[in-house]
Design a protein around this motif. Sequence first.
Motif, PDB file in Angstrom:
ATOM      1  N   GLU A 796       0.854  -1.188   0.000  1.00  0.00           N
ATOM      2  CA  GLU A 796       0.000   0.000   0.000  1.00  0.00           C
ATOM      3  C   GLU A 796       0.893   1.243   0.000  1.00  0.00           C
ATOM      4  OE1 GLU A 796      -3.762  -0.114   2.483  1.00  0.00           O
ATOM      5  OE2 GLU A 796      -2.600  -1.664   3.513  1.00  0.00           O
ATOM      6  N   PRO A 797       1.497   1.574  -1.114  1.00  0.00           N
ATOM      7  CA  PRO A 797       2.512   2.643  -1.122  1.00  0.00           C
ATOM      8  C   PRO A 797       2.013   4.013  -0.691  1.00  0.00           C
ATOM      9  CG  PRO A 797       1.944   1.942  -3.350  1.00  0.00           C
ATOM     10  CD  PRO A 797       1.335   0.946  -2.437  1.00  0.00           C
ATOM     11  N   ALA A 798       0.717   4.260  -0.807  1.00  0.00           N
ATOM     12  CA  ALA A 798       0.190   5.586  -0.434  1.00  0.00           C
ATOM     13  C   ALA A 798      -0.347   5.616   0.998  1.00  0.00           C
ATOM     14  CB  ALA A 798      -0.914   6.001  -1.405  1.00  0.00           C
ATOM     15  N   LEU A 799      -0.138   4.545   1.752  1.00  0.00           N
ATOM     16  CA  LEU A 799      -0.773   4.412   3.064  1.00  0.00           C
ATOM     17  C   LEU A 799      -0.397   5.538   4.024  1.00  0.00           C
ATOM     18  CD1 LEU A 799      -2.555   2.652   4.913  1.00  0.00           C
ATOM     19  CD2 LEU A 799      -0.476   1.401   5.562  1.00  0.00           C
ATOM     20  N   PHE A 800       0.862   5.980   3.969  1.00  0.00           N
ATOM     21  CA  PHE A 800       1.332   6.949   4.961  1.00  0.00           C
ATOM     22  C   PHE A 800       1.409   8.371   4.416  1.00  0.00           C
ATOM     23  CE2 PHE A 800       3.471   2.867   6.244  1.00  0.00           C
ATOM     24  CZ  PHE A 800       2.671   2.630   7.347  1.00  0.00           C
TER      25      PHE A 800
END
Length: 886
Positions: A796-800
């Motif tokens: 989930e690369p956009a999670l943070f």
Amino acid sequence: MTPVKRTGLAGDSLTRLCTTDRAISPLSHVVSASPELRRRHFPTMATPQSPSYRKKQISMRNIPQLENVAAVKASFNRHLHQTLVKDRHVATHNDFYKSTAFTVRDQLVGKWVRTQQHYYDRDPKRVYYMSMEFLMGRSLTNAMVNLGVDSEVEEALYELGLELEDLQEEEDDAGLGNGGLGRLAACFLDSMATLSLPAYGYGLRYEYGIFSQTVVDGHQVERPDEWLRFGTCWELSRPEYQVPIHFYGRAEMDGWKDTQVVMAMPYDYPIPGYGNSTVNTMRLWSAKSPNSFDLSYFNHGNYIRAVLDRNLAENITRVLYPNDNKMEGKELRLKQEYFLCSATLQDIVRRFKTFRSRMGGKARAGFKDFSKKVAIQLNDTHPALAIAELMHILVDLEKLGWEEAWAVCTGTFAYTNHTLLPEALERWPISMIERVLPRHLQIIYEINARHLKEVEARFPGEVARIGRMSIVEEFPEKRLNMAYLAIIGSHAVNGVAAIHSAIIKRSIFKDFYEMTPDKFQNKTNGITPRRWLRLCNPSLADIISNELGGEAWVKDLFLLKKLLPLASSDAFKQRVFQVKKENKKSFAEYLEKTHGVKVNPESLFDVQVKRIHEYKRQLMNVLHIITFYNRLKANPDLPVVPRTILIGGKAAPGYHAAKMIIKLINSVADVVNNDPDIGDVLKVVFLRNYRVSLAEKVIPATDLSEQISMAGTEASGTGNMKFMANGALTIGTLDGANVEMRDEVGDKNIFIFGMTVPEVEKLKAEGYNPRQYYESNPELKKAIDQIHEGFFCPEEPALFHGLTDHLLSHDTYCLLADYEAYMKAQERVTQVYMDRKRWLTMVVHNIAKCGKFSSDRTIQEYAHDIWGAKACVVPNDTQKKAIDKF
């Protein structure tokens, strides 16, 4: 739970134990046998490799008396057989725990009764500590230590083939608090009993305490904390003192009409003092319906509707609100707060009137002496409604005039402020108060009107000041500022650290300080040395006692100053080092067993455990971890000290940013811990379900204590004090009690970094631009970019993105501004740790100078400066010595 199975001699012995009331020592011929024989026949018995056995060899402070050990076993036997109605074939470890708990509780009962009788006879001024939270932890071992029977009980269990450490794990933490506020309240109760102050704690008996935290795929998941699922051995219900609590209805000239009633049932818990005969009481209220069934519905076959009102009434004390420094205007929370205030005030007034009638005086005439006999401390604003409730009782029910009642009120109450965060100050919507507590809204309006007249007289023509000091706020909606009510209705207001008390006087309560400067005080927080050194770190306690020639320091922590000359003793420092080494080894074993992570016990244990909140800056700790990791990857031969970085704490269920920080910690840990290039040099562990019992394990094992909140945000902190007393060094900002810790130990013995409060204020006033720090520091930029781009969470690369976007646009708590100073401080830590002699010198200085941070000192100051209360020593009853013996 599965029954404990025993074979051979152990089974035969336990059979005999469970079928007789006589004191038996059936295992004495085996206890002295070889370790192999003991392990073969007694698999749960303490062995030379077990933690309990190591403690037993180190601990020589109390040689157990054989007759007392035999009596413990007899009492254990009696409770297992007669109280729990079990024998060895069906008894579980929980049964063994309960038998032990009942055995210890027996020693409290006589002192508890005599304490209350002594207060009745002497009629001293009593202190009532009102708090919505009491984070008590476990009671068994604490009671054993305070009663001075820990050696006898542990020896008796040892001879019975049982491990105290195993049995105490059967007791659920009494987690009736969110964090520092509730833990402080627990320490204060312990100190009040130890100092022989006639005191009572008043709170709520939540059916579900602070939630149990699990971690699923790195995310926090909340589970109910069913701390009462097996009952508790430590409470006593008092149905004879139930009181009615009123809600809703309407306020008219002649009273409060047509209210809904809920009953408050008191449950009492013993609070034993250390080394004396005092056992005070903590009284917790539980909501009960006044009617079990509505028969009109029941007779028509509607069973569900018949019990519906009962369930709604009892929901009031069903669960602790897991809030975290954020005011939420929920009606249930308001009802909880008023429920505590009304029940407690009715109980206090009843007790006061009982004594007045005993003296032959009329109740109404006696109220002029109320504040001479009663001191009520409001632990934060949560019980502030007690001010309106006491006025309701005195004016509406006891028929006192307003001025007379108000003089009684202000002479009785004192208020402790615990926060500098504006969002944490309680402000209740007037519409809600009007619906739930209509009469109390009228009373608060009257209090405010009279207060504003005084403001106008004191500061004529300052219209803006009148608006600022009003309890009633107009925007963005009409609300009541409960902190202002608490200040106006109290004779004393205190902060909980020197810097905190100074800040509230010049900022959030500036107007009130200018009007009544004599009302404001400081009372720096403290911790009880009984639980937070003597109990949780017995090996270190033994070393201290051996050097000081006894345990007097347990009641006077300032005596630890006598250890200062030993900072130059290599032999003493080696003993301290050995204790820390054993504690770290034990905790490493615990981590492997419970968290499945194997860590190097020789590494530096770097620990940050507290509620997860942006102002506490766990995220800055993560940035350090990532930077350290990147340095190791770039230079595998970098000379470093191996580190195990432990972070623990709970995030409020509705606090999205805090929960994402937990996820990030776990995601970074997954990458770091599974990188073969890193090995044992760096490990990261998120401690699940951090609580009092876990704190008792990790704090003695800690080398470095992280206290890194932005200056001007942490009121005090008490975790910092616990680490200090247990030989951990502090890396921290000049915030909260860190300032006073630095003053005590000196700059050379603490790792201080970062901006001061004035520097933070100046930076924000000039316009803080976090991106400037990001662009100018390559290591910082790389760490944030890795988080943003999904390096630690590729699935989930956009999670943070939410975390990184906020850091670069707002960074409310100035992580990026303090990052470089933090990294340099961590480098100083590494350099000093490499020099064991220097590190241990600093450790001894910290232990020796922790005396100021005893809660005994704090309570002595409250008693003298605010409460006007004196010790009421409960004498030993020589005619009842048998009660005090096993």
